[in-house]
Design a protein around this motif. Structure first.
Motif, mmCIF file in Angstrom:
data_model
loop_
_atom_site.group_PDB
_atom_site.id
_atom_site.type_symbol
_atom_site.label_atom_id
_atom_site.label_comp_id
_atom_site.label_asym_id
_atom_site.label_seq_id
_atom_site.Cartn_x
_atom_site.Cartn_y
_atom_site.Cartn_z
ATOM 1 N N LYS A 9 0.836 -1.196 0.000
ATOM 2 C CA LYS A 9 0.000 0.000 0.000
ATOM 3 C C LYS A 9 0.876 1.253 0.000
ATOM 4 O O LYS A 9 0.585 2.244 -0.673
ATOM 5 N N CYS A 10 1.967 1.162 0.726
ATOM 6 C CA CYS A 10 2.877 2.284 0.832
ATOM 7 C C CYS A 10 3.616 2.533 -0.482
ATOM 8 O O CYS A 10 3.825 3.681 -0.876
ATOM 9 N N SER A 12 2.472 1.856 -3.445
ATOM 10 C CA SER A 12 1.482 2.456 -4.323
ATOM 11 C C SER A 12 1.261 3.933 -3.961
ATOM 12 O O SER A 12 1.137 4.791 -4.841
ATOM 13 N N PHE A 13 1.276 4.193 -2.664
ATOM 14 C CA PHE A 13 1.106 5.578 -2.203
ATOM 15 C C PHE A 13 2.250 6.476 -2.665
ATOM 16 O O PHE A 13 2.029 7.559 -3.215
ATOM 17 N N SER A 16 2.012 7.409 -6.173
ATOM 18 C CA SER A 16 1.030 8.484 -6.383
ATOM 19 C C SER A 16 1.608 9.845 -6.022
ATOM 20 O O SER A 16 1.412 10.824 -6.741
ATOM 21 N N VAL A 17 2.317 9.879 -4.902
ATOM 22 C CA VAL A 17 2.911 11.146 -4.477
ATOM 23 C C VAL A 17 3.877 11.661 -5.544
ATOM 24 O O VAL A 17 3.857 12.840 -5.899
ATOM 25 N N HIS A 18 4.687 10.760 -6.057
ATOM 26 C CA HIS A 18 5.645 11.179 -7.072
ATOM 27 C C HIS A 18 4.937 11.657 -8.339
ATOM 28 O O HIS A 18 5.331 12.660 -8.929
ATOM 29 N N ARG A 19 3.910 10.949 -8.723
ATOM 30 C CA ARG A 19 3.178 11.326 -9.929
ATOM 31 C C ARG A 19 2.541 12.710 -9.770
ATOM 32 O O ARG A 19 2.683 13.592 -10.621
ATOM 33 N N VAL A 20 1.874 12.910 -8.643
ATOM 34 C CA VAL A 20 1.200 14.193 -8.409
ATOM 35 C C VAL A 20 2.220 15.323 -8.272
ATOM 36 O O VAL A 20 2.020 16.413 -8.810
ATOM 37 N N THR A 21 3.314 15.043 -7.583
ATOM 38 C CA THR A 21 4.371 16.053 -7.469
ATOM 39 C C THR A 21 4.838 16.479 -8.855
ATOM 40 O O THR A 21 4.991 17.671 -9.132
ATOM 41 N N HIS A 22 5.036 15.504 -9.695
ATOM 42 C CA HIS A 22 5.477 15.823 -11.057
ATOM 43 C C HIS A 22 4.444 16.674 -11.778
ATOM 44 O O HIS A 22 4.772 17.665 -12.428
ATOM 45 N N PHE A 114 -2.021 23.301 -6.830
ATOM 46 C CA PHE A 114 -2.384 22.582 -5.602
ATOM 47 C C PHE A 114 -3.776 22.998 -5.139
ATOM 48 O O PHE A 114 -4.632 22.151 -4.851
ATOM 49 N N LEU A 133 -1.553 13.980 7.104
ATOM 50 C CA LEU A 133 -0.189 14.431 6.816
ATOM 51 C C LEU A 133 0.657 14.357 8.085
ATOM 52 O O LEU A 133 1.794 13.869 8.064
ATOM 53 N N PHE A 141 7.296 8.792 7.664
ATOM 54 C CA PHE A 141 8.310 9.511 6.887
ATOM 55 C C PHE A 141 9.153 10.424 7.766
ATOM 56 O O PHE A 141 9.532 11.516 7.357
ATOM 57 N N VAL B 20 12.677 9.865 2.165
ATOM 58 C CA VAL B 20 12.572 8.498 2.683
ATOM 59 C C VAL B 20 12.581 7.479 1.545
ATOM 60 O O VAL B 20 13.228 6.434 1.646
ATOM 61 N N GLN B 137 -4.454 9.257 -0.250
ATOM 62 C CA GLN B 137 -4.514 8.701 -1.607
ATOM 63 C C GLN B 137 -5.825 9.108 -2.296
ATOM 64 O O GLN B 137 -5.819 9.459 -3.473
#
Lengths: 143, 143
Positions: A9-10, A12-13, A16-22, A114, A133, A141, B20, B137
């Motif tokens: 799950k982590c 996959s998470f 997602s974070v990397h994709r959205v950040t990009h 954002f 968060l 994290f 991380v 997510q």
DNA sequence: TGATTTTGTTATCAAATGATAAGTAATGGG
DNA sequence: CCCATTACTTATCATTTGATAACAAAATCA
């Protein structure tokens, strides 16, 4: 849920974070700097003043390469080097006026995207997000 | 907390996630492939079978460069290309046996570091983490 | 004081990555 | 059937990034 499932799950998470950040940051930066230079500026922005060694450690760039890139940023008048009066080997680095302007523009661009992303969130959603968060930052994290 | 403050909290959060992630994944990959090749393999691993266009879109690499890197992965026998019987222009790509072995090793390495990171978390902590991952997510890092 | 460590620099080289032009082959729409 | 589009390839080139060796200056330690 067992720990193995939590791991997946982590994974996959974080994807997602990397994709959205990009998504939020793409084309936000000026064309006059390279991606690595931008990430250095970003680090300086949130942590200034920093030393070359700080940048090298935190961005995982070797000292020679850090020195080179910081020199380029300096030549572009985006940062300022300030010698430490205590230890004259050290140099504190911070954004110049131009650097601040550039980073303000970049951050404004990212922030508007954002805000757009959370525009449909209710008050409760926002509170949930904030709590989540905090939890992840402290329990997963952490440094 | 206003939306602007939430933005900054989020910036700080994503920075932590990136840090991380780097910590957990560094040196996990085989030396025989480049970082970009690893990220392509990672994408194939979780999404296979995929087409070249999928890789190009999702990894933000131009088609010519995607084609080149995938070719190199193919030459290293880490992936297999399977022509679509319907549309003969398309090629479905998936991990080969060797590729699976390599990615299993890499994931195992990352997972052991991950388990290490959460080893001191209580049952309640783990539940909190899981809930927090779900919330973010769906409410923030959604597609 | 002299040796060692820390902080940063310069130079050089190789490799990885990004960008572009030009092409092939299959598909699909009119 | 012809033309435009899609999926992918090949070749080439410039830039970025990473790695290493060799160095200088200041600080620290013994």
């Amino acid at each position: 849920m067992d720990k193995k499932a939590l791991f997946f799950k982590c994974v996959s998470f974080t994807t997602s974070v990397h994709r959205v950040t990009h998504e939020l940051t793409q084309n936000a930066k000026s064309d006059s700097i390279t991606p690595v230079q931008y990430s250095i500026l970003e680090y300086i922005t949130v942590s200034q003043p920093v030393t070359l060694s700080d940048i090298s450690d935190c961005q995982h760039i070797s000292m020679p390469n850090t020195s080179r890139e910081v020199k380029k940023l300096s030549e572009k008048n985006l940062i300022e080097k300030i010698s430490d009066t205590e230890d004259r080997r050290k140099q504190y680095i911070r954004l110049s006026k131009d650097g601040e302007i550039m980073m303000n523009e970049a951050f404004a661009c990212v922030e508007s995207r954002f805000q757009n992303r959370i525009q449909n969130a209710s008050k409760e959603d926002l509170e949930d997000i904030e709590r989540a968060l905090d939890i992840l930052q402290t329990k997963l994290f952490y440094k």
